[in-house]
Write a protein that holds these residues in place. Structure first.
Motif, PDB file in Angstrom:
ATOM      1  N   PHE A   1       0.839  -1.190   0.000  1.00 20.52           N
ATOM      2  CA  PHE A   1       0.000   0.000   0.000  1.00 20.52           C
ATOM      3  C   PHE A   1       0.879   1.247   0.000  1.00 20.52           C
ATOM      4  O   PHE A   1       1.956   1.258   0.591  1.00 20.52           O
ATOM      5  CB  PHE A   1      -0.931  -0.003   1.219  1.00 20.52           C
ATOM      6  N   LEU A   2       0.407   2.268  -0.676  1.00 23.60           N
ATOM      7  CA  LEU A   2       1.124   3.537  -0.764  1.00 23.60           C
ATOM      8  C   LEU A   2       0.497   4.506   0.224  1.00 23.60           C
ATOM      9  O   LEU A   2      -0.709   4.778   0.159  1.00 23.60           O
ATOM     10  CB  LEU A   2       1.054   4.082  -2.187  1.00 23.60           C
ATOM     11  N   SER A   3       1.313   5.019   1.131  1.00 26.74           N
ATOM     12  CA  SER A   3       0.841   5.930   2.157  1.00 26.74           C
ATOM     13  C   SER A   3       0.791   7.356   1.622  1.00 26.74           C
ATOM     14  O   SER A   3       1.697   7.796   0.921  1.00 26.74           O
ATOM     15  CB  SER A   3       1.803   5.852   3.352  1.00 26.74           C
ATOM     16  N   SER A   4      -0.278   8.065   1.953  1.00 30.92           N
ATOM     17  CA  SER A   4      -0.418   9.468   1.554  1.00 30.92           C
ATOM     18  C   SER A   4      -1.130  10.207   2.683  1.00 30.92           C
ATOM     19  O   SER A   4      -1.710   9.579   3.575  1.00 30.92           O
ATOM     20  CB  SER A   4      -1.210   9.574   0.249  1.00 30.92           C
ATOM     21  N   PRO A   5      -1.103  11.546   2.664  1.00 34.44           N
ATOM     22  CA  PRO A   5      -1.849  12.281   3.694  1.00 34.44           C
ATOM     23  C   PRO A   5      -3.311  11.840   3.682  1.00 34.44           C
ATOM     24  O   PRO A   5      -3.886  11.560   2.634  1.00 34.44           O
ATOM     25  CB  PRO A   5      -1.704  13.744   3.257  1.00 34.44           C
ATOM     26  N   GLY A   6      -3.898  11.762   4.866  1.00 31.83           N
ATOM     27  CA  GLY A   6      -5.267  11.285   5.000  1.00 31.83           C
ATOM     28  C   GLY A   6      -6.267  12.129   4.229  1.00 31.83           C
ATOM     29  O   GLY A   6      -6.158  13.354   4.199  1.00 31.83           O
ATOM     30  N   TRP A   7      -7.235  11.465   3.625  1.00 29.74           N
ATOM     31  CA  TRP A   7      -8.272  12.165   2.857  1.00 29.74           C
ATOM     32  C   TRP A   7      -9.069  13.132   3.730  1.00 29.74           C
ATOM     33  O   TRP A   7      -9.480  14.191   3.273  1.00 29.74           O
ATOM     34  CB  TRP A   7      -9.220  11.163   2.204  1.00 29.74           C
ATOM     35  N   ALA A   8      -9.309  12.768   4.986  1.00 29.81           N
ATOM     36  CA  ALA A   8     -10.123  13.609   5.865  1.00 29.81           C
ATOM     37  C   ALA A   8      -9.299  14.437   6.839  1.00 29.81           C
ATOM     38  O   ALA A   8      -9.793  15.398   7.392  1.00 29.81           O
ATOM     39  CB  ALA A   8     -11.110  12.742   6.645  1.00 29.81           C
TER      40      ALA A   8
ATOM     41  N   LYS B   1      -3.062  12.524   9.448  1.00 32.92           N
ATOM     42  CA  LYS B   1      -3.191  11.064   9.484  1.00 32.92           C
ATOM     43  C   LYS B   1      -2.832  10.530   8.099  1.00 32.92           C
ATOM     44  O   LYS B   1      -2.300  11.262   7.280  1.00 32.92           O
ATOM     45  CB  LYS B   1      -4.601  10.681   9.914  1.00 32.92           C
ATOM     46  N   ILE B   2      -3.120   9.246   7.824  1.00 32.62           N
ATOM     47  CA  ILE B   2      -2.760   8.668   6.533  1.00 32.62           C
ATOM     48  C   ILE B   2      -3.939   7.986   5.861  1.00 32.62           C
ATOM     49  O   ILE B   2      -4.893   7.565   6.509  1.00 32.62           O
ATOM     50  CB  ILE B   2      -1.590   7.657   6.638  1.00 32.62           C
ATOM     51  N   SER B   3      -3.838   7.876   4.548  1.00 34.31           N
ATOM     52  CA  SER B   3      -4.694   7.014   3.739  1.00 34.31           C
ATOM     53  C   SER B   3      -3.779   6.050   3.021  1.00 34.31           C
ATOM     54  O   SER B   3      -2.626   6.375   2.723  1.00 34.31           O
ATOM     55  CB  SER B   3      -5.529   7.833   2.755  1.00 34.31           C
ATOM     56  N   LEU B   4      -4.270   4.852   2.751  1.00 33.27           N
ATOM     57  CA  LEU B   4      -3.454   3.799   2.143  1.00 33.27           C
ATOM     58  C   LEU B   4      -4.051   3.364   0.816  1.00 33.27           C
ATOM     59  O   LEU B   4      -5.109   2.735   0.771  1.00 33.27           O
ATOM     60  CB  LEU B   4      -3.340   2.605   3.093  1.00 33.27           C
TER      61      LEU B   4
ATOM     62  N   ARG C   1     -14.404   9.754   2.777  1.00 37.34           N
ATOM     63  CA  ARG C   1     -13.021  10.217   2.983  1.00 37.34           C
ATOM     64  C   ARG C   1     -12.570   9.924   4.420  1.00 37.34           C
ATOM     65  O   ARG C   1     -11.438   9.511   4.647  1.00 37.34           O
ATOM     66  CB  ARG C   1     -12.889  11.700   2.640  1.00 37.34           C
ATOM     67  N   SER C   2     -13.465  10.114   5.375  1.00 35.95           N
ATOM     68  CA  SER C   2     -13.144   9.816   6.774  1.00 35.95           C
ATOM     69  C   SER C   2     -12.914   8.316   6.978  1.00 35.95           C
ATOM     70  O   SER C   2     -12.011   7.912   7.722  1.00 35.95           O
ATOM     71  CB  SER C   2     -14.267  10.305   7.678  1.00 35.95           C
ATOM     72  N   ASP C   3     -13.730   7.489   6.322  1.00 36.25           N
ATOM     73  CA  ASP C   3     -13.589   6.030   6.421  1.00 36.25           C
ATOM     74  C   ASP C   3     -12.258   5.532   5.867  1.00 36.25           C
ATOM     75  O   ASP C   3     -11.844   4.412   6.151  1.00 36.25           O
ATOM     76  CB  ASP C   3     -14.712   5.317   5.664  1.00 36.25           C
ATOM     77  N   ALA C   4     -11.608   6.351   5.033  1.00 37.71           N
ATOM     78  CA  ALA C   4     -10.340   5.962   4.409  1.00 37.71           C
ATOM     79  C   ALA C   4      -9.150   6.696   5.034  1.00 37.71           C
ATOM     80  O   ALA C   4      -8.072   6.758   4.446  1.00 37.71           O
ATOM     81  CB  ALA C   4     -10.400   6.249   2.911  1.00 37.71           C
ATOM     82  N   THR C   5      -9.342   7.243   6.226  1.00 36.88           N
ATOM     83  CA  THR C   5      -8.287   7.968   6.933  1.00 36.88           C
ATOM     84  C   THR C   5      -8.002   7.273   8.255  1.00 36.88           C
ATOM     85  O   THR C   5      -8.918   6.983   9.015  1.00 36.88           O
ATOM     86  CB  THR C   5      -8.729   9.427   7.176  1.00 36.88           C
ATOM     87  N   PHE C   6      -6.725   7.018   8.512  1.00 35.68           N
ATOM     88  CA  PHE C   6      -6.320   6.228   9.684  1.00 35.68           C
ATOM     89  C   PHE C   6      -5.225   6.926  10.464  1.00 35.68           C
ATOM     90  O   PHE C   6      -4.357   7.587   9.886  1.00 35.68           O
ATOM     91  CB  PHE C   6      -5.813   4.847   9.242  1.00 35.68           C
ATOM     92  N   GLY C   7      -5.252   6.723  11.765  1.00 40.05           N
ATOM     93  CA  GLY C   7      -4.173   7.193  12.635  1.00 40.05           C
ATOM     94  C   GLY C   7      -3.278   6.011  12.961  1.00 40.05           C
ATOM     95  O   GLY C   7      -3.697   4.864  12.918  1.00 40.05           O
ATOM     96  N   ARG C   8      -2.028   6.304  13.279  1.00 38.67           N
ATOM     97  CA  ARG C   8      -1.080   5.256  13.637  1.00 38.67           C
ATOM     98  C   ARG C   8      -0.819   5.333  15.132  1.00 38.67           C
ATOM     99  O   ARG C   8      -0.591   6.400  15.672  1.00 38.67           O
ATOM    100  CB  ARG C   8       0.218   5.441  12.863  1.00 38.67           C
TER     101      ARG C   8
END
Length: 117
Positions: free
Chosen positions: A62-69, A73-76, A107-114
């Protein structure tokens, strides 16, 4: 997805260099070493034992990018399915197309914290 996973190690993953490309990451189970999160043929994210094939490696990268929301955080994004991102929906992880016109919920559903342990 679920705060009551038992044993808790089932909910923890190591972030390792991407199996298909070092530009990405792969997520290896802490409780089941050698098992990685990957997409299946239905675009669901599943835990599956490592297989030394190009298809497996691509589907587990998976490619990590800034979170959509939330850009802190990140989006993958799927390495093998460009434009498809990991999203949690109805207690399941799956790949869905996400873009700027997606709803704020998507967009929120596709944003994750580590979390580090």
């Amino acid at each position: 997805m679920d705060a009551n996973v038992s044993p808790v190690l089932d909910s923890q993953f190591r972030v390792v260099p991407g199996l298909a490309s070092s530009t990405g990451i792969s997520l290896e189970s802490v409780n089941y070493p050698g098992y990685f999160l990957k997409r299946n043929s239905s675009n669901k994210i599943v835990l599956e034992a490592y297989a030394d094939t190009a298809a497996y490696k691509g589907d587990a990268t998976f490619l990590s990018s800034p979170g959509w929301a939330d850009s802190s955080k990140i989006s993958l994004q799927s390495y093998s399915q460009t434009g498809y991102y990991i999203r949690h929906y109805d207690y399941v992880l799956q790949l869905d197309t996400i873009n700027a016109s997606s709803s704020s919920t998507v967009r929120s559903d596709a944003t994750f914290g580590r979390t580090n342990f």
